[in-house]
Every structure is written in structure tokens, then in C-alpha cells.
Design an enzyme around this catalytic site. Sequence first.
Site, mmCIF file in Angstrom:
data_model
loop_
_atom_site.group_PDB
_atom_site.id
_atom_site.type_symbol
_atom_site.label_atom_id
_atom_site.label_comp_id
_atom_site.label_asym_id
_atom_site.label_seq_id
_atom_site.Cartn_x
_atom_site.Cartn_y
_atom_site.Cartn_z
ATOM 1 C CD GLU A 248 17.060 55.909 -10.253
ATOM 2 O OE1 GLU A 248 17.650 55.062 -10.865
ATOM 3 O OE2 GLU A 248 16.923 56.928 -11.051
ATOM 4 C CG HIS B 104 7.956 59.479 -15.870
ATOM 5 N ND1 HIS B 104 7.951 58.111 -16.547
ATOM 6 C CD2 HIS B 104 9.093 59.755 -15.966
ATOM 7 C CE1 HIS B 104 9.081 57.856 -16.869
ATOM 8 N NE2 HIS B 104 9.917 58.946 -16.593
#
Lengths: 377, 393
Positions: A100, A169
Site C-alpha cells: 500500500e 477492517h
Amino acid sequence: MLGLMRRKLGSGDVPALIGGQVLQRISPATSVLPRFFSSAAKEMMVREALNSALDEEMSADPKVFLMGEEVGEYQGAYKISKGLLEKYGPDRVLDTPITEAGFAGIGVGAAYHGLKPVVEFMTFNFSMQAIDHIINSAAKSNYMSAGQLSVPIVFRGPNGAAAGVGAQHSQCYAAWYAHVPGLKVLSPYSSEDARGLLKAAIRDPDPVVFLENELLYGESFPVSAEVLDSSFCVPIGKAKIEREGKDVTITAFSKMVGFALKAAEILSKEGISAEVINLRSIRPLDRATINASVRKTNRLVTVEEGFPQHGVGAEICMSVVEESFEYLDAPVERIAGADVPMPYAPNLERMAVPQVEDIVRAAKRACYRSVPLAAAA
Amino acid sequence: MRRSRTVTHAPDGEFGPDLAEVFGPRQSDGGPELVQLLTPEGERVRHPEFDREFSAEELRGFYRDMVLTRRIDTESTALQRHGELGIWAQLLGQEAAQIGSGRALRPQDFAFPTYREHGVAWCRGLDPLKLLGLFRGVDQGSWDAQEHHFGNYTIVIGAQTLHATGYAMGVQRDGAVGTGDPDRDAAVIAYFGDGASSQGDVNEAFIFAASYNAPVVFFCQNNQWAISEPIERQTRIPLYQRALGFGFPGVRVDGNDVMATYAVTQAALQRAREGSGPTFVEAYTYRMGAHTTTDDPTRYRLSDDVENWKLKDPIARLEAYLRRNGLVEDGFTDHVAAEAAELGERLRAGCKQLADPEPLSVFDHVYADLPPELAEQRDGYAAYLASFEGAQA
């Protein structure tokens, strides 16, 4: 079988010559649903809205490209980029390693070069790996270069709670990114929002954080012919009044807009007319629309799914206190997620996110029509 | 106090030899694979892979570049001590690494610096006063990166290696790699230090560059120190060996040898321009000064270390070579010294004349266009400023 055929023909290769004639590359419809061109209002899933927006912007501008994990061969972790690799080839739809920070920084470098990257995070939780590049490389470059280094990049992906994905998450990053000067932060609710805001984001010369919602991807909304047009764009920084009302203003964004509308329906049966504002844009915040509404209704409930402290509602409340204090007939009510990491157990998770009843109760409190709070259920 | 520089070695075992042992924990001579064309004494040596001939003009050019770059550096350090600059990051000792690599760049190549590449800035045609404006804090804008093909200084450690790789991937997709046209084929060079090589960003840049065969040269100036952290704290293996793990070539060059640095960087850039992908060049050098003007290296390193490296000075060795070969009979070195003095004067005078930015410019360039909200804030602030007695309209 069809999938296999697609792979052979696509991937940016030169179209095959068969019998002296160029074989047209078969480009299957990129959308999940077939498109009907009738005059009646058509329904479109948010997923398809995003896909069509990406497709059209990539078609219109060769500088636009998509980058992220699973966006290519896998057709997108949530199928948002379905069909795009095949149509545009691997130079414009890049499957990345699990990096990322890597691909966010790469995207900024590509933007320095003059390209327009759309960087997908599988969820915005993973953007935390890349947040230095979003903020220090993307958001601040224009300022720190006296306007000479612009970064027309879009960071997009699902944000906030899904269903049963646990604490790491499920976080909402609207408040985090909206805090930063130099970023624009958008959050669509409907398919119209998804199409119009994503197109606006891709065309915008500034870095944009585009917060989608996984649970909305499969929801369908009616879309007009205007929305379906490839030039359709929604202005950044303008909220939408989804439902007009006169007794209380309810602000919301993303999935909570749907909850707020349901709450408004329930409230109307009890004689309370709620005005529901779909923020669409978290930064810049449409303070004008919010304040005009509060000056009309004199009451405000802010709704968000994220953590309460330093949240979006806190900023909206302050804006109203600064600009419309004398118009308030009741304290501002704030509905947010519980101040705990998202629980994994389904019954606890339900308790940790706002429900329609919470919004109804808050609106009633603002109207001094509250009922005593029973034990939460 | 000097920190221990010893490293604990694992014994040879079923996993093979300890590589740190193979290359030795202390490599003050740069190790057996160091590429060198000019010794510290100014003797010319040959190298099987990277040798090339240099014209007198080229060598005199290198000399002049290094002397002037050193002057920029020492002048700026002095200006900081006089309170004219907020801070300065010194490159003393690294002139050859920067001039050698900087002069290997073609106009269409793009360089991504850290905050210390004043020598590369010089090669890219940047007026050194622009650097002073940045460190004095009066110049929000630095310079136009596109005009000089030289990125803005990046103080987020290692971030520029990702920017460089992304930029290189853009160059690739523009078809400016492997065409064979020397005016079109372009490469990107990413500068970073030994400390930065530990950052996640840098390692992810290596992964990407390898995966996508990006036309980028990763140029690491290993100056042995990351503020007070010695190189042993960053790595157990010579840095250029890391590249092998990522799948592309690595080479260590004597960073104080301008000839070797030029030759190696040129070869690496050409590899990239041709489409052969990334290369890791480790320029083995030494940070003779402090990390920045706020640092005091006497707190953590011994002066005999520094004295040792003085004997390897990049400018002295080139000057010795030039004299020995009769290449500066015409008073060239005096001429350059005079030029340096003039440059110093210009920097001193120019620095003091750099004006503070206008107060209202604080609101500029947050976005491409001034948003209404910010315009309101600016107008409000302007009115506030104007409300003071004697305020100028």
C-alpha cells in the site's frame, strides 16, 4: 469458458487478423447488469455506477489509470473494476504487489509525471499503511511547491463498517482525511452520487479521497438519463437535500443516508418532518446548505457510522454554533458508532453501529418529544 | 562516546557462509568489489567493466563543479551560523558522488533528490539561491521541478524513491524507453542515503521497480552515517548486495572518485534508458560534516575516522591527477578559486536580500484553485491585518 476466451483476446494485444480482416476485439459489457435504454427511470447498482464512471473517464482521458490489489485479473476485490483490464490493458490497469505504501507513493510519482492515477485500497483500513504518501506526498505537494507540483490523484475504496469483518477492517476514515488541508474527501451514497462524484474526483486537479461503502455496492438506485450521460458530474463541495422537511435537520453520508431516510419516514408518521441532507462532500463541507437548513428547522441531528470523538458530526455542530447559534432551539444531537473498536460478535457489532431507531430517538430528543431510553436492544 | 561498531556473526553452518563475514564488518577500503578509476592519491587505475576515457575538458569540468559545489555548501553552512538560514544539510565530502552522477544525466532524465543533493541541483542548472530560499524559509515554492527535471527536496526519508519509481513507470508508458533515440529515451534517478535504505518505502520501491522493470537508477550515497546511527545499525550486508535479493544488479562505486561515479552512473542510466530496468548504485563515501547544522557529530564519532577520510578527499585526488598530467598549467585552478570566491559573495549578498513572503500568501496553493472557504478566511485575515493602526493598504 467465456472467461477463458476473454483472456485470450484482451490484455492490450494487437487484435488478431483472421481471413485478412481485423477481428474486432470482443469487449463484453463491463457492467454486471445489462443496460436497458428505455425512457423509464432505470435502476443501477452502486457497483455498476462506479465501474461505468471509471470506464468512461479512462476512455475519455488516456492519462487516467487504475492501480491496486486485485483490480485487474481478479476483476476487482469487489468487482468495481470488472472488465477494465481487458478493455484497457495492463498498462492502464495495474495489479500491484501487497504494497500500500508502495503504490500510493508510486501513484504520486506518476501524478508528478502528469498521469492521473486512481489508486484503490481494498479497504481504507489499509490506507493507514500508505497514509504518509496520501498526506505528506499528495495533499501537501501543491502547497510546498507554490502550486508547481499538482497531484491529480484519487484514492478510493470501501470505508467504514462492513458486516462481521472485525475491528481492524471496520474503521471509518472520513474524519481522519477530512482533517487535512490539501485533500478533498468525498463519500457517495446513491448510484447517482457514485457516478457523479467519482467522475468529478478523477477530473479534479487536487488529490481526492473517495470513501465508498462495501454494503452499498450491491444496492440499486434509480438513475435518470442525465446521470447516465458520460459528461455527468456532481459538483464537489455541494450537499444534496435528499428529503425536504421543516422540523429537524438530519445530516448523514454514505450508508447512513439510507438509515436517515428510513428514520425520516418513521418520524413523518409521528408528525415530525425531517430534512435529510446527504453531505456527499466531507471536505469541503457544504456549510452553507447545512446552516440554511438548520436556520429553517432550528434542530440538528448529525449521523455517522464512525467513532464519535473528533468525528464529522463534531465539525458540523461547531459550524452551526459558529454561524447559526441563535437559530438553534435545542442542543445538537450526535449519532455515531460506539466508542470501542468494532466488535466481531454479530450481536455486539449491531450495538456498536447506529441503527435507524437511534436516529429516530435523537430526532425526537431534538424536538423535545423524546421517550425515556429503554435498555438498548 | 563512540558506539560499538562490531557486529555479531553467526558461525558458518548449513545455511552457508555468513555474508557479513565474507565481506567483512568493517570496509573502510570499500571492500573487494569497489569500482574505482582514480585512487585517493590521484593515480589512474583501470577497471574491467566500467572504465572509459575522459577528456581534459570533462575532467576540468568535474573539478570546477566540485569546487563550486563545495563552496555553495561551506558558504551556506556559514550563512546558517550567522542566522541567515534556518538550517542547512551539508554535503561536505560527497561532491564526487553528486557531480559524477549528476553529470551523467541527460536533459530528459529526471532526478529525485533527498535534501542534500546540492551538487546534483548544480548539475541540473538550478540557481543555488533557490536552495537558500528553501532553507531560509522564505520560498514556499522551491523551484519548478519540471523546468530543471529535478524534484523538490523531500525530507520524508525514502519517500522520493517511490515517487521516482512511479515517475519512471510514467516514462515507460509514454514510450520513452528503449526506442534507441538518445534524445528521447529517458531514465529516472532516485537519490537516497544509507539510513533511508532501511525504510519500508525504499524497499517497496525496489519491489515495484523490479516487478515492472522500471527505468530507474537507485543511487544510494552511503556516507556511513544516518545522523548518529553508523552503517552497521542499518545493515549487516553491504548495501549494494541487497539489490540481488530484489532481482536487479547492484554495484558499489567509490563515491569519492568522480570518474568512477560518472562511469558507473552513466552505465546504469543507459541500462534504464534501454529498457533493462533498475540498477542499485551504492556510492561509498563519507559525511565529512554534520547531518545538518543542528547536529554535532563530535558527540558520536571519533575524529580519527574523519581524518582517515580526509585522505580520500574527492577534490584533492582529482587535483593531484590534473597537476601530475599537466592539465591545469594555465592557471585553471586559480581561476576556479576566484570563481568560487565570487560565487560565495553572490550567495551571501543574495541570501540577505531574500524577502520574507507576503503574509496573505499563507493561504495560497492549498488546492489548485482557491476554495471559497479559504478565500473567506483569507479575506477575514486581510481585514484583521488592515485594522492595525498604520497598516499598509
